[in-house]
Design a protein around this motif. Structure first.
Motif, short mmCIF file in Angstrom:
data_model
loop_
_atom_site.label_atom_id
_atom_site.label_comp_id
_atom_site.label_asym_id
_atom_site.label_seq_id
_atom_site.Cartn_x
_atom_site.Cartn_y
_atom_site.Cartn_z
N THR A 61 16.05 23.24 3.66
CA THR A 61 16.81 24.37 3.15
C THR A 61 17.73 23.88 2.03
O THR A 61 18.55 23.00 2.25
CB THR A 61 17.65 25.01 4.26
N LEU A 62 17.56 24.42 0.84
CA LEU A 62 18.36 24.01 -0.31
C LEU A 62 19.83 24.31 -0.04
O LEU A 62 20.20 25.45 0.25
CB LEU A 62 17.88 24.74 -1.56
N ASN A 63 20.66 23.28 -0.10
CA ASN A 63 22.09 23.40 0.19
C ASN A 63 22.33 24.07 1.55
O ASN A 63 23.22 24.91 1.70
CB ASN A 63 22.82 24.15 -0.91
N GLY A 64 21.52 23.68 2.53
CA GLY A 64 21.65 24.27 3.85
C GLY A 64 21.01 23.41 4.92
O GLY A 64 20.76 22.22 4.72
N TRP A 65 20.67 24.04 6.06
CA TRP A 65 20.19 23.30 7.23
C TRP A 65 19.43 24.25 8.13
O TRP A 65 19.45 25.46 7.94
CB TRP A 65 21.37 22.67 7.98
N SER A 66 18.74 23.68 9.13
CA SER A 66 18.01 24.47 10.12
C SER A 66 18.75 24.43 11.45
O SER A 66 19.31 23.40 11.84
CB SER A 66 16.59 23.94 10.30
N LEU A 67 18.71 25.57 12.16
CA LEU A 67 19.45 25.71 13.41
C LEU A 67 18.69 25.10 14.57
O LEU A 67 17.55 25.50 14.85
CB LEU A 67 19.70 27.20 13.67
N PRO A 68 19.28 24.13 15.27
CA PRO A 68 18.63 23.59 16.47
C PRO A 68 18.51 24.65 17.56
O PRO A 68 19.20 25.67 17.55
CB PRO A 68 19.57 22.46 16.91
N TRP A 69 17.63 24.41 18.51
CA TRP A 69 17.39 25.33 19.61
C TRP A 69 17.32 24.54 20.91
O TRP A 69 17.34 23.31 20.92
CB TRP A 69 16.06 26.07 19.39
N LYS A 70 17.25 25.27 22.01
CA LYS A 70 16.94 24.63 23.29
C LYS A 70 15.80 25.40 23.93
O LYS A 70 15.63 26.61 23.71
CB LYS A 70 18.16 24.59 24.20
N MET A 71 15.00 24.71 24.71
CA MET A 71 13.90 25.34 25.43
C MET A 71 14.39 25.79 26.80
O MET A 71 15.06 25.03 27.50
CB MET A 71 12.72 24.38 25.58
N ASN A 72 14.05 27.00 27.17
CA ASN A 72 14.44 27.55 28.47
C ASN A 72 13.22 28.25 29.08
O ASN A 72 12.87 29.35 28.68
CB ASN A 72 15.60 28.54 28.30
N ASN A 73 12.55 27.55 30.00
CA ASN A 73 11.35 28.08 30.65
C ASN A 73 10.32 28.55 29.63
O ASN A 73 9.75 29.64 29.73
CB ASN A 73 11.72 29.23 31.59
N GLY A 74 10.09 27.70 28.61
CA GLY A 74 9.08 27.99 27.60
C GLY A 74 9.53 28.90 26.48
O GLY A 74 8.74 29.23 25.59
N VAL A 75 10.80 29.32 26.48
CA VAL A 75 11.33 30.20 25.43
C VAL A 75 12.27 29.39 24.53
O VAL A 75 13.12 28.64 25.02
CB VAL A 75 12.09 31.40 26.04
#
Length: 464
Positions: A61-75
């Motif tokens: 992402t130009l001058n930005g970033w990607s949001l991390p996530w967590k896995m919860n029962n496959g979601v």
């Protein structure tokens, strides 16, 4: 999951969540809402490689970033926070905007085709909001249009959206509540759904950014939200040149650049030194039989475009919107054109009243840049010069929607650091020649006593 500075990530962790849509999430899930991850830095962050879930080649992402996530029962679970933010437009200027997770635009959300996605949205704005997932196929009640498909998210409340990412492509997210004001304040973000098959249309480097614009008076910090077209700051991911980072690629890389437009007008995006093809739109991927070579593609309001090319020509190549006013900063629109107007006598009279007056525009606009560099001319508080930025050969006289694609040989696969100025091979730089040309007699451009052109000038600039 990321190399980003995690000290900023947990700035808001532990704050209470209230008002989650109980019809969409159980009490057990409430206790496990993903932590709030935030970042306030304005430079391009490293790509976020997936530590869980299906594999994919991440975007940058130009001058930005990607949001991390967590896995919860496959979601895959994400947590967005709509909130006031302070965004550096370029060095020397900051703006009071609204955004998500510490920035405007908000972080890019990356998922894979077929993923079940759950996004918690917390509202820390002073008014209600919602999130529309622009271009997604999803249940009507998850479309994010407040009043139509859902109740608005009131201040202090948290809602949850859940749907399957059904088709790969390049998308956006933005409010559909008080949309004009909230988008004018910078509320938007990119969404990438990667194909389930990682070998489908592979590229070596994949960039994404959004086009947005602001009207911020010199000396002020908050955009004028009722402006329709007469903006003075044209930005990529809420950054104006020279604050926009370069796109760094290896020689012979296959490069994809994804561009989304959430301004109030179209933008012809132009790349120097290479031809590209439009390979994707909001509606999906363009079949090979429907593509053609271009060096400029027009991105209309609300559209996404993905372009691809092979970076086989080394150098620092300009990459910009081709509307010339969009490559300037804090541009005043009400100044007369002074080209060819001799101001010597007038200057003497004016300086008797205004000692610091300096005549400008007699030979063109670049003299203002030259004079500013020589005399360190002061600017109003919290604004940017109209033309700025320096290269190895002098002033670039640019601003706004402008940056460079830096093509270099020998870079590592994941090296996105700015390699500095391009070292041109001997004999490949345009240069002055010393020649004696016979003086050419030219007809005067204006004939006294004759009317050349009769133009009815519009009252204001309304054609950006």
């Amino acid at each position: 999951m990321t190399t980003m500075d995690r000290r900023n990530f947990f700035k808001y962790a532990g704050l209470g969540m209230a008002g989650v849509a109980v019809s969409a999430v159980s009490k057990a899930a409430l206790a496990a809402i993903p932590e709030i991850i935030t970042s306030e830095v304005a430079n391009t962050q490293e790509p976020l490689y997936p530590g869980t879930g299906r594999p994919y080649q991440p975007v940058v992402t130009l001058n930005g970033w990607s949001l991390p996530w967590k896995m919860n029962n496959g979601v895959k679970e994400f947590h967005l926070v709509a909130e006031p933010v302070v965004r550096e437009i370029a060095p020397g200027m900051k703006a009071n905007l609204w955004g998500y997770n510490g920035q405007s635009p908000g972080p890019t959300i990356e998922v894979v085709e077929g993923d079940r996605v759950r996004i918690f949205v917390t509202n820390r704005l002073p008014e209600k909001t919602s999130v529309h997932w622009h271009g997604q196929r999803l249940p009507n009640g998850m479309d994010g249009v407040s009043g139509l498909t859902q109740p608005a998210i009131e201040p202090g409340k948290t809602f949850v959206y859940e749907f399957e990412a059904k088709r790969p492509g390049t998308f956006m997210y933005h409010p559909h509540a008080d949309e004009m004001l909230q988008m004018a304040m910078g509320m938007m973000g990119s969404w990438i759904t990667h194909p389930k098959n990682p070998k489908f249309m592979p590229v070596d480097r994949d960039f994404v950014f959004l086009l947005n614009a602001y009207d911020i008076e010199p000396g002020s910090f908050t955009p004028k939200v009722n402006t329709m077209l007469d903006f003075n700051l044209w930005t990529w991911n809420s950054r104006a040149f020279p604050g926009i980072d370069p796109l760094v690629v290896r020689k012979d890389d296959r490069v994809r650049i994804r561009v989304g437009n959430l301004t109030m007008t179209n933008h012809p995006i132009h790349l120097h030194g290479h031809e590209f093809e439009v390979t994707g739109t909001d509606g999906g991927w363009v079949p090979k039989t429907a593509r053609w070579p271009e060096v400029t593609t027009d991105v209309a309001v609300g559209q996404m475009r993905a372009i691809e090319f092979v970076a086989n020509e080394p150098g620092d190549w300009a990459f910009h919107c081709h509307k010339s006013h969009h490559t300037m900063n804090a541009m005043g629109h009400n100044f007369p054109t002074m080209i060819g107007v001799k101001q010597g006598d007038l200057m003497k009279k004016i300086t008797n009243l205004v000692p610091d007056y300096m005549p400008m525009g007699e030979t063109g606009m670049s003299e203002m840049t030259d004079m500013s560099e020589m005399m360190d001319m002061p600017l109003p508080k919290n604004t940017l010069p109209m033309m700025m930025g320096n290269g190895q050969f002098g002033s670039l006289e640019m601003g706004g929607m402008f940056t460079t694609v830096k093509v270099r040989d020998g870079l590592a696969r994941n090296d996105y650091k700015n390699p500095g100025d391009y070292k041109h091979p001997s004999g490949t730089v345009a240069h002055a020649v010393d020649v004696d040309l016979t003086k050419v007699e030219r007809q005067k451009p204006h004939v006294e006593g004759e009317l050349e052109v009769n133009v009815r000038k519009p009252i204001n600039h309304s054609g950006h």
